[in-house]
Design a protein around this motif. Sequence first.
Motif, mmCIF file in Angstrom:
data_model
loop_
_atom_site.group_PDB
_atom_site.id
_atom_site.type_symbol
_atom_site.label_atom_id
_atom_site.label_comp_id
_atom_site.label_asym_id
_atom_site.label_seq_id
_atom_site.Cartn_x
_atom_site.Cartn_y
_atom_site.Cartn_z
ATOM 1 N N ARG A 1 59.255 -30.212 23.379
ATOM 2 C CA ARG A 1 60.259 -28.949 24.161
ATOM 3 C C ARG A 1 61.212 -29.410 23.913
ATOM 4 O O ARG A 1 62.771 -28.507 23.792
ATOM 5 C CB ARG A 1 59.502 -29.213 25.303
ATOM 6 N N ARG B 1 63.472 -29.765 21.174
ATOM 7 C CA ARG B 1 64.231 -28.479 20.510
ATOM 8 C C ARG B 1 65.352 -27.862 21.498
ATOM 9 O O ARG B 1 65.515 -26.333 20.662
ATOM 10 C CB ARG B 1 62.928 -27.662 20.488
ATOM 11 N N GLN C 1 70.316 -19.830 25.268
ATOM 12 C CA GLN C 1 70.122 -18.474 26.824
ATOM 13 C C GLN C 1 69.272 -17.294 26.043
ATOM 14 O O GLN C 1 68.103 -16.592 27.232
ATOM 15 C CB GLN C 1 72.082 -18.001 27.638
ATOM 16 N N ALA D 1 67.335 -16.579 23.952
ATOM 17 C CA ALA D 1 66.232 -16.730 23.490
ATOM 18 C C ALA D 1 65.211 -16.994 24.313
ATOM 19 O O ALA D 1 63.746 -17.393 24.119
ATOM 20 C CB ALA D 1 65.873 -17.823 22.156
ATOM 21 N N GLY D 2 65.826 -17.218 25.638
ATOM 22 C CA GLY D 2 65.139 -18.389 27.110
ATOM 23 C C GLY D 2 64.898 -19.445 26.968
ATOM 24 O O GLY D 2 64.120 -19.968 28.044
ATOM 25 N N VAL D 3 65.861 -20.511 26.601
ATOM 26 C CA VAL D 3 66.325 -21.606 26.520
ATOM 27 C C VAL D 3 67.143 -22.081 28.020
ATOM 28 O O VAL D 3 68.200 -20.745 28.383
ATOM 29 C CB VAL D 3 66.606 -22.324 25.413
ATOM 30 N N PRO E 1 69.742 -16.835 33.225
ATOM 31 C CA PRO E 1 68.765 -15.766 31.794
ATOM 32 C C PRO E 1 67.485 -16.649 31.553
ATOM 33 O O PRO E 1 66.422 -15.467 30.758
ATOM 34 C CB PRO E 1 70.182 -16.794 30.894
ATOM 35 N N HIS E 2 67.400 -17.216 31.361
ATOM 36 C CA HIS E 2 65.397 -17.797 31.131
ATOM 37 C C HIS E 2 64.892 -16.661 31.563
ATOM 38 O O HIS E 2 63.928 -16.736 31.341
ATOM 39 C CB HIS E 2 65.813 -19.258 30.359
ATOM 40 N N VAL F 1 64.148 -13.562 30.444
ATOM 41 C CA VAL F 1 63.440 -13.362 29.134
ATOM 42 C C VAL F 1 61.737 -13.808 29.642
ATOM 43 O O VAL F 1 61.414 -12.904 29.073
ATOM 44 C CB VAL F 1 64.096 -14.983 28.335
ATOM 45 N N ARG F 2 61.232 -14.396 30.779
ATOM 46 C CA ARG F 2 60.406 -14.779 31.130
ATOM 47 C C ARG F 2 59.559 -13.974 31.491
ATOM 48 O O ARG F 2 58.869 -13.384 31.658
ATOM 49 C CB ARG F 2 60.646 -15.721 32.071
ATOM 50 N N GLN G 1 66.956 -10.083 24.824
ATOM 51 C CA GLN G 1 68.228 -9.366 23.346
ATOM 52 C C GLN G 1 67.723 -9.966 22.489
ATOM 53 O O GLN G 1 67.776 -10.882 22.705
ATOM 54 C CB GLN G 1 69.616 -9.691 24.537
ATOM 55 N N GLU H 1 61.363 -21.510 12.702
ATOM 56 C CA GLU H 1 61.622 -22.818 13.964
ATOM 57 C C GLU H 1 62.687 -21.814 15.217
ATOM 58 O O GLU H 1 62.572 -21.816 16.539
ATOM 59 C CB GLU H 1 62.912 -24.181 13.391
ATOM 60 N N MET I 1 61.691 -20.657 18.439
ATOM 61 C CA MET I 1 62.917 -20.995 19.922
ATOM 62 C C MET I 1 62.426 -19.798 20.703
ATOM 63 O O MET I 1 63.022 -19.660 21.401
ATOM 64 C CB MET I 1 64.081 -21.080 19.502
ATOM 65 N N GLY I 2 61.906 -18.308 19.788
ATOM 66 C CA GLY I 2 62.138 -17.394 20.920
ATOM 67 C C GLY I 2 60.982 -17.151 21.802
ATOM 68 O O GLY I 2 61.005 -17.155 23.186
ATOM 69 N N TYR J 1 60.056 -19.486 23.479
ATOM 70 C CA TYR J 1 60.571 -20.647 24.463
ATOM 71 C C TYR J 1 59.616 -21.094 25.767
ATOM 72 O O TYR J 1 58.395 -21.891 25.956
ATOM 73 C CB TYR J 1 61.958 -21.343 24.577
ATOM 74 N N ALA J 2 59.660 -20.192 26.412
ATOM 75 C CA ALA J 2 59.571 -19.619 27.281
ATOM 76 C C ALA J 2 57.775 -19.359 27.954
ATOM 77 O O ALA J 2 57.365 -19.309 28.643
ATOM 78 C CB ALA J 2 60.259 -18.487 27.890
ATOM 79 N N ARG J 3 57.517 -20.115 26.353
ATOM 80 C CA ARG J 3 55.659 -19.337 26.486
ATOM 81 C C ARG J 3 55.062 -20.612 26.560
ATOM 82 O O ARG J 3 55.302 -21.669 25.979
ATOM 83 C CB ARG J 3 55.174 -18.447 25.808
ATOM 84 N N ASN J 4 53.953 -20.880 26.700
ATOM 85 C CA ASN J 4 52.692 -21.271 26.753
ATOM 86 C C ASN J 4 51.911 -22.158 25.495
ATOM 87 O O ASN J 4 51.582 -22.881 25.063
ATOM 88 C CB ASN J 4 52.583 -22.213 27.591
ATOM 89 N N ARG K 1 63.036 -13.076 16.262
ATOM 90 C CA ARG K 1 62.894 -13.713 17.418
ATOM 91 C C ARG K 1 63.198 -13.190 18.871
ATOM 92 O O ARG K 1 62.246 -13.786 19.578
ATOM 93 C CB ARG K 1 64.343 -14.435 17.644
#
Lengths: 402, 235
Positions: free
Chosen positions: A261, A264, A277, A279-281, B70-71, B74-75, B80, B95, B99-100, B102-105, B147
Amino acid sequence: MSRRFFLTAAWLGALTWPVLGTAAALKLALVVSLIPAALGCWNALRRAAVVPCRGLWAALEAASGRIPPRFQIWGLAAFLCVAPLFLRHQTKYINLATDTLIMVLLALGLNIVLGMAGLFMLGYAAFYAIGAYAFAILSLKFQVPFWGGLVAGAAAAALVGFVVGLPSLRLRGDYLAIVTLGLGETIRYIIKNEEWLTGGTFGCPSRPVFISFGLEPYSRKIGSPRFFGWPAAVESIHYYFLALAMVALSVVAMQRLSNSRIGRAWVALREDETAAQAAGVPTVWAKLSAFTLSAVWAGMAGVLYAAKQKFLAPEIFDFNLSALVLSMVVLGGMGSIPGVVLGAVVLQMIPWFLRDFFPEFQNYRLLIYGGLMVLMMIWRPQGLWPNTRRKIELQEETDAVA
Amino acid sequence: MLDLSGVHSAYGPIEVLKDVTLAVREGEIVALIGANGAGKTTTLMAVSAIHKIKAGEILFNGRSIADAAPHEIVRLGISQVPEGRRIFPRMSVEENLEMGAYARNSDLEIRKDLEHVFQLFPILKERRRQLGGTLSGGEQQMLAIGRALMARPKLLLLDEPSLGLAPKIVSQIFSVIKNLNAEGVTILLVEQNAFAALKLAHRAYVLETGRVVLSGEAAGLLTNPQVRKSYLGIN
Ligand SMILES: Nc1ncnc2c1ncn2[C@@H]1O[C@H](COP(=O)(O)OP(=O)(O)OP(=O)(O)O)[C@@H](O)[C@H]1O
Ligand SMILES: [Mg+2]
């Protein structure tokens, strides 16, 4: 074609004359002007040899194709394990191999921050120095055994890596390179000046104490050092196997990391920070973890170096070393794990090769590195063994230019 | 749902947002229009916390989010689609979409949403192994929207989704936006194409050099002489 080479040779000769002196400048000019002739010979040879060579190459490929890659890896591992046992009285080769493995560790570490996360860091040698000095000081003043020192050295480097990572949160590109370079130099000066702790310019000895693992260094009681009970004239054979084990573990760890993770997240960061940012990374965390992990590897390599060398001189950890490790990563292929290993091996072997076979060119080592880099940038900008994603990247760029 | 009040934002010494106040209610499509350099992108970057504000308050469902990372935004459910798409050029379409999320499990949920995105934009499914950077402009815009949707947002921020696209693609993307809204996603839409934006939106704000100068029902603004003159090019 050859006129251009003559002109280049004359120009190079004139340019280097004030620095190298008449004799060396002439020699250099002569070598360069002989390139066309050499190329001609090479081409003729290749044409003459192409048919038998093709056959040989095809046979080799077919042979290696029949051996599954898994066996190839095990074969390489077996070779790396067994060969030194036959060379165990050859200090020179064992030392060379151990130093190479230590450089591989360093290059793999820098690859995290540079290759995977795309953060341009100079002054990487500072983390190596921290690991080495932390180990030396702990082993000397507190008799901390090797394994404890390894953890402590890695932790010390990680801490500094984290701190160096903090300014990186606000900086991008060239600015980051300059700041990390400055911090690296600062650390080197601290080591040089804080004599009470590091021995300053007098250097710093280390006293590695092993707890088992088959490693028994020289002592009065057992006489010559032993490796799993096997007497070895060369103590460094222990370090060779230790370094080999660490490199093997690191390669596995790196593979895992790059598919994880966080791996990536690093790719996203490298590609486009703002998009990452959006995309929530968690980019802050991604950057700091890249810096910290990268420093951990440098710290471990430093501990190994300090234990093996038993003496640290502050000059070792200068900018040249940082630049060398950087070159290894770039030459091998940024972000590619086998590439980085290959790059480290090749660049580490060059000085040794020159010293043993072309001693008169020893002093041109840096020139040769430079030339190699230029040639690489022209013919294989993606590195010797490129990462697939990077390969595509550069392909695109070349296509766009063409 | 989203409330900006008295927001000031600057790049260095240059003040770009000077007291922006606006609100987006749940279920709405709100358009934000204005000339080049008015501060529309800056407003969205402020909401996403990618560019921190100097003063003012940003509330999401009554909770202050101006200081969040920022993350975390999103959470919380704000995604955006940035101006100029900014997809990851060397990642494959799939991929990029992953990435979009990313914050989810939950892998299961992510798979489901991936299928949903492929349903909205079937071309992306065809191109799932292709690198993002090799997609056409329209496909990239779809990928960027996809995304953002992969984070399963409650509020979607769109920055000039019609930029540089053929009219046919624009209308396709606008109809997707409308459908998303019907599915319950609240939308804040920044657009240069004021006419299309006002026809789609429920309400709109007009931004001029960092200040909201007009606001109201989109239909009303369409007939507003000032808007018609400055943004629709009609007298
Ligand atoms: N990173 C930055 N550094 C300095 N100034 C910036 C930066 N980004 C934007 N600006 C300035 O802020 C102002 C508002 O920019 P912004 O991008 O928010 O405008 P916009 O309304 O989105 O315009 P457009 O419709 O052209 O996208 C402009 O004057 C711009 O020059
Ligand atoms: Mg904009």
